[in-house]
Design a protein around this motif. Structure first.
Motif, PDB file in Angstrom:
ATOM      1  N   CYS A 154       3.594  19.386 -20.092  1.00 23.56           N
ATOM      2  CA  CYS A 154       4.124  20.478 -19.282  1.00 23.56           C
ATOM      3  C   CYS A 154       3.402  20.508 -17.947  1.00 23.56           C
ATOM      4  O   CYS A 154       2.339  19.904 -17.798  1.00 23.56           O
ATOM      5  N   ILE A 155       3.990  21.183 -16.971  1.00 15.89           N
ATOM      6  CA  ILE A 155       3.324  21.387 -15.685  1.00 15.89           C
ATOM      7  C   ILE A 155       2.465  22.627 -15.821  1.00 15.89           C
ATOM      8  O   ILE A 155       2.981  23.728 -16.039  1.00 15.89           O
ATOM      9  N   ALA A 156       1.160  22.459 -15.738  1.00 19.23           N
ATOM     10  CA  ALA A 156       0.238  23.580 -15.917  1.00 19.23           C
ATOM     11  C   ALA A 156      -0.793  23.542 -14.800  1.00 19.23           C
ATOM     12  O   ALA A 156      -1.373  22.490 -14.522  1.00 19.23           O
ATOM     13  N   PHE A 157      -1.012  24.685 -14.158  1.00 16.18           N
ATOM     14  CA  PHE A 157      -1.940  24.699 -13.033  1.00 16.18           C
ATOM     15  C   PHE A 157      -2.542  26.081 -12.814  1.00 16.18           C
ATOM     16  O   PHE A 157      -1.974  27.093 -13.215  1.00 16.18           O
ATOM     17  N   GLY A 158      -3.696  26.083 -12.168  1.00 27.36           N
ATOM     18  CA  GLY A 158      -4.388  27.327 -11.869  1.00 27.36           C
ATOM     19  C   GLY A 158      -3.852  27.973 -10.610  1.00 27.36           C
ATOM     20  O   GLY A 158      -3.409  27.293  -9.683  1.00 27.36           O
ATOM     21  N   ILE A 159      -3.892  29.309 -10.578  1.00 29.69           N
ATOM     22  CA  ILE A 159      -3.392  30.069  -9.427  1.00 29.69           C
ATOM     23  C   ILE A 159      -4.364  31.193  -9.084  1.00 29.69           C
ATOM     24  O   ILE A 159      -5.241  31.533  -9.878  1.00 29.69           O
ATOM     25  N   GLY A 160      -4.201  31.781  -7.887  1.00 26.58           N
ATOM     26  CA  GLY A 160      -5.053  32.866  -7.444  1.00 26.58           C
ATOM     27  C   GLY A 160      -4.538  34.222  -7.891  1.00 26.58           C
ATOM     28  O   GLY A 160      -3.415  34.338  -8.411  1.00 26.58           O
ATOM     29  N   THR A 161      -5.335  35.258  -7.657  1.00 27.70           N
ATOM     30  CA  THR A 161      -4.983  36.603  -8.133  1.00 27.70           C
ATOM     31  C   THR A 161      -3.674  37.111  -7.539  1.00 27.70           C
ATOM     32  O   THR A 161      -2.867  37.732  -8.241  1.00 27.70           O
ATOM     33  N   SER A 162      -3.427  36.864  -6.255  1.00 27.53           N
ATOM     34  CA  SER A 162      -2.173  37.321  -5.652  1.00 27.53           C
ATOM     35  C   SER A 162      -0.976  36.617  -6.283  1.00 27.53           C
ATOM     36  O   SER A 162       0.101  37.197  -6.439  1.00 27.53           O
ATOM     37  N   GLU A 163      -1.174  35.349  -6.674  1.00 29.69           N
ATOM     38  CA  GLU A 163      -0.090  34.612  -7.340  1.00 29.69           C
ATOM     39  C   GLU A 163       0.100  35.108  -8.773  1.00 29.69           C
ATOM     40  O   GLU A 163       1.235  35.164  -9.271  1.00 29.69           O
ATOM     41  N   VAL A 164      -1.003  35.451  -9.440  1.00 31.04           N
ATOM     42  CA  VAL A 164      -0.895  36.042 -10.779  1.00 31.04           C
ATOM     43  C   VAL A 164      -0.051  37.307 -10.710  1.00 31.04           C
ATOM     44  O   VAL A 164       0.835  37.543 -11.548  1.00 31.04           O
ATOM     45  N   GLU A 165      -0.313  38.118  -9.696  1.00 32.46           N
ATOM     46  CA  GLU A 165       0.454  39.349  -9.485  1.00 32.46           C
ATOM     47  C   GLU A 165       1.936  39.032  -9.277  1.00 32.46           C
ATOM     48  O   GLU A 165       2.820  39.701  -9.844  1.00 32.46           O
ATOM     49  N   HIS A 166       2.226  37.999  -8.466  1.00 36.62           N
ATOM     50  CA  HIS A 166       3.615  37.613  -8.183  1.00 36.62           C
ATOM     51  C   HIS A 166       4.338  37.182  -9.459  1.00 36.62           C
ATOM     52  O   HIS A 166       5.498  37.545  -9.690  1.00 36.62           O
ATOM     53  N   ILE A 194       6.574  25.273 -17.584  1.00 36.25           N
ATOM     54  CA  ILE A 194       5.647  25.514 -16.490  1.00 36.25           C
ATOM     55  C   ILE A 194       4.734  26.644 -16.949  1.00 36.25           C
ATOM     56  O   ILE A 194       5.191  27.724 -17.316  1.00 36.25           O
ATOM     57  N   VAL A 195       3.429  26.334 -16.978  1.00 39.63           N
ATOM     58  CA  VAL A 195       2.411  27.265 -17.461  1.00 39.63           C
ATOM     59  C   VAL A 195       1.403  27.501 -16.332  1.00 39.63           C
ATOM     60  O   VAL A 195       0.930  26.542 -15.714  1.00 39.63           O
ATOM     61  N   VAL A 196       1.090  28.765 -16.056  1.00 40.95           N
ATOM     62  CA  VAL A 196       0.105  29.083 -15.020  1.00 40.95           C
ATOM     63  C   VAL A 196      -0.961  30.004 -15.591  1.00 40.95           C
ATOM     64  O   VAL A 196      -0.754  30.666 -16.611  1.00 40.95           O
ATOM     65  N   CYS A 197      -2.106  30.022 -14.904  1.00 44.69           N
ATOM     66  CA  CYS A 197      -3.214  30.884 -15.325  1.00 44.69           C
ATOM     67  C   CYS A 197      -4.167  31.001 -14.152  1.00 44.69           C
ATOM     68  O   CYS A 197      -4.295  30.078 -13.342  1.00 44.69           O
ATOM     69  N   GLY A 198      -4.851  32.125 -14.065  1.00 42.75           N
ATOM     70  CA  GLY A 198      -5.806  32.329 -12.984  1.00 42.75           C
ATOM     71  C   GLY A 198      -7.114  31.621 -13.236  1.00 42.75           C
ATOM     72  O   GLY A 198      -8.182  32.226 -13.195  1.00 42.75           O
ATOM     73  N   ASP A 199      -7.036  30.317 -13.490  1.00 38.36           N
ATOM     74  CA  ASP A 199      -8.216  29.493 -13.748  1.00 38.36           C
ATOM     75  C   ASP A 199      -7.856  28.056 -13.407  1.00 38.36           C
ATOM     76  O   ASP A 199      -6.823  27.559 -13.841  1.00 38.36           O
ATOM     77  N   SER A 200      -8.699  27.380 -12.648  1.00 38.67           N
ATOM     78  CA  SER A 200      -8.360  26.043 -12.154  1.00 38.67           C
ATOM     79  C   SER A 200      -8.135  25.031 -13.269  1.00 38.67           C
ATOM     80  O   SER A 200      -7.324  24.108 -13.115  1.00 38.67           O
ATOM     81  N   HIS A 201      -8.815  25.183 -14.400  1.00 40.01           N
ATOM     82  CA  HIS A 201      -8.701  24.184 -15.458  1.00 40.01           C
ATOM     83  C   HIS A 201      -7.489  24.389 -16.366  1.00 40.01           C
ATOM     84  O   HIS A 201      -7.422  23.827 -17.462  1.00 40.01           O
ATOM     85  N   THR A 202      -6.517  25.152 -15.882  1.00 46.24           N
ATOM     86  CA  THR A 202      -5.262  25.325 -16.617  1.00 46.24           C
ATOM     87  C   THR A 202      -4.551  23.994 -16.804  1.00 46.24           C
ATOM     88  O   THR A 202      -3.705  23.840 -17.696  1.00 46.24           O
ATOM     89  N   SER A 203      -4.902  23.012 -15.997  1.00 48.96           N
ATOM     90  CA  SER A 203      -4.329  21.670 -16.134  1.00 48.96           C
ATOM     91  C   SER A 203      -4.533  21.101 -17.537  1.00 48.96           C
ATOM     92  O   SER A 203      -3.834  20.169 -17.938  1.00 48.96           O
ATOM     93  N   THR A 204      -5.464  21.661 -18.294  1.00 52.26           N
ATOM     94  CA  THR A 204      -5.681  21.265 -19.693  1.00 52.26           C
ATOM     95  C   THR A 204      -4.360  21.170 -20.449  1.00 52.26           C
ATOM     96  O   THR A 204      -4.111  20.238 -21.209  1.00 52.26           O
ATOM     97  N   ASN A 205      -3.504  22.161 -20.241  1.00 55.75           N
ATOM     98  CA  ASN A 205      -2.251  22.265 -20.987  1.00 55.75           C
ATOM     99  C   ASN A 205      -1.273  21.145 -20.683  1.00 55.75           C
ATOM    100  O   ASN A 205      -0.325  20.901 -21.435  1.00 55.75           O
ATOM    101  N   GLY A 206      -1.485  20.437 -19.554  1.00 56.17           N
ATOM    102  CA  GLY A 206      -0.599  19.337 -19.184  1.00 56.17           C
ATOM    103  C   GLY A 206      -0.616  18.201 -20.184  1.00 56.17           C
ATOM    104  O   GLY A 206       0.290  17.348 -20.190  1.00 56.17           O
TER     105      GLY A 206
END
Length: 364
Positions: free
Chosen positions: A140-152, A124-136
């Motif tokens: 793998c499960i890859a998706f973009g997240i918001g700043t509060s989620e990046v912090e989490h 599972i890969v995350v990044c603060g950018d919507s096009h993180t789905s590239t990595n899928g």
């Protein structure tokens, strides 16, 4: 044994706790941090928190970096320079892996993850950018997240999510001359619309996909966002495994052998059930051209500008009319009659090396 999709298998392997309200706490294997996410670091400092797993977070400035600079002090001292400096300062203070502008590994976040072996199947890969789905594209499960989620994620190495519905888009057939992965995904969006994938995790399957290069697959996974879905995923096969092998952050030795054995178990079970299935014939896809202002405003280069009056949906008809007026076109025009004024070669969906080489060959 329950029949599972590829997405479900990866998801289930990462569940920490599932709540009755449908929210699931997932373990995050890798987080990629572009420059604008320095604000998440700021929040950690204010709260006196630390980064839970520094070596599983990878920072690299890209969005705020002009293409002509190679060092931070070459960026004008304005709003664009601050994120680059702050990302580096915080990353070093927290012990997070950071690829600065002088590091040969530095680059666009969607490119660096796969190229460095940070992204591998089953994660599972995350990044603060919507096009993180590239990595899928690597399974793998890859998706973009918001700043509060990046912090989490920085603080806990976990994230709360709701399980999406499952869609499989199956494409079989050999692609014709001049037809690329970008054309395939635009054909998909033209069929299901820019909201067609909303609420779904999309798995791409079929002989057309399995014959694509990794660069082509990443182009398609990247543009899953343009179909309204946050998740685009492809089964890891020999092409994906060969791509990962030997990359700097990929498993080595016995860990590699163990990883490959696990990855080969990830593809969807033959009887897995999807909430929606979409089928396309790859041999019928021609190079796609946009006539409007949305990724769904596309037809094959051999077609004509559509006539809004033939559209039954009033809202869609109005959108089409506005787009055609904005573009200065007329319904029924041959796409080949539309003059090209300027060509822009971008660096998000088409930051793949094979795209740049193809463009260079034409320009030459």
């Amino acid at each position: 044994m329950a029949r599972k999709t590829l997405f479900q298998k990866v998801w289930d392997n990462h569940v920490v706790v599932a709540r009755d309200d449908g929210k699931t706490l997932l373990y995050v294997d890798r987080q990629l941090l572009p420059d604008w996410q320095h604000r998440a670091y700021d929040a950690l400092v204010e709260q006196g928190r630390t980064v839970r797993k520094p070596k599983q977070n990878f920072a690299m400035p890209d969005h705020s970096v002009p293409t002509t600079v190679t060092k931070v002090d070459e960026i004008a001292e304005d709003v664009m320079r601050i994120p680059v400096e702050e990302l580096e300062r915080h990353s070093k203070n927290f012990g997070v892996v950071h690829f600065d502008l002088t590091d040969e590994r530095h680059g666009i976040v969607h490119v660096v993850g796969p190229e460095q072996g940070i992204t591998v199947p089953g994660l599972i890969v995350v990044c603060g950018d919507s096009h993180t789905s590239t990595n899928g594209a690597l399974g793998c499960i890859a998706f973009g997240i918001g700043t509060s989620e990046v912090e989490h994620v920085l603080a806990t190495q976990t994230i709360w999510q709701e399980m999406p519905k499952q869609m499989r888009i199956k494409i079989d057939g050999k692609l014709g001359l001049g037809v690329s992965a970008k054309d395939v995904v635009l054909a998909i969006i033209g069929k299901i619309g820019t909201a067609g994938g909303t609420g779904y995790a999309i798995e791409y399957a079929g002989s057309t996909i399995s014959s694509m290069s990794m660069e082509g697959r990443m182009t398609m996974s990247n543009m899953t966002i343009e179909a309204g879905a946050r998740f685009g995923i492809m089964p890891p096969d020999d092409t994906a495994i060969d791509y990962v092998e030997g990359r700097p952050f990929a498993p080595k030795g016995k860990k590699w052998e163990k990883a490959v054995a696990a990855w080969r178990q990830l593809p969807s079970d033959h009887d897995a059930i999807f909430d929606r299935e979409v089928v396309l014939d790859g041999s019928e896809i021609a190079p796609m051209v946009s006539w409007g202002t949305s990724p769904q405003d596309v037809v094959q280069v051999t077609d004509r500008v559509p006539d809004p009056s033939a559209e039954n949906d009033a809202n869609r008809r109005a959108d089409m009319e506005n787009a055609i007026k904005y573009m200065g076109l007329k319904p029924g025009m041959e796409m080949t009659d539309i003059a090209v004024d300027k060509v822009f070669i971008g660096a998000c969906t088409n930051a793949r090396i094979e795209d740049l080489r193809a463009a260079a060959e034409i320009a030459k």
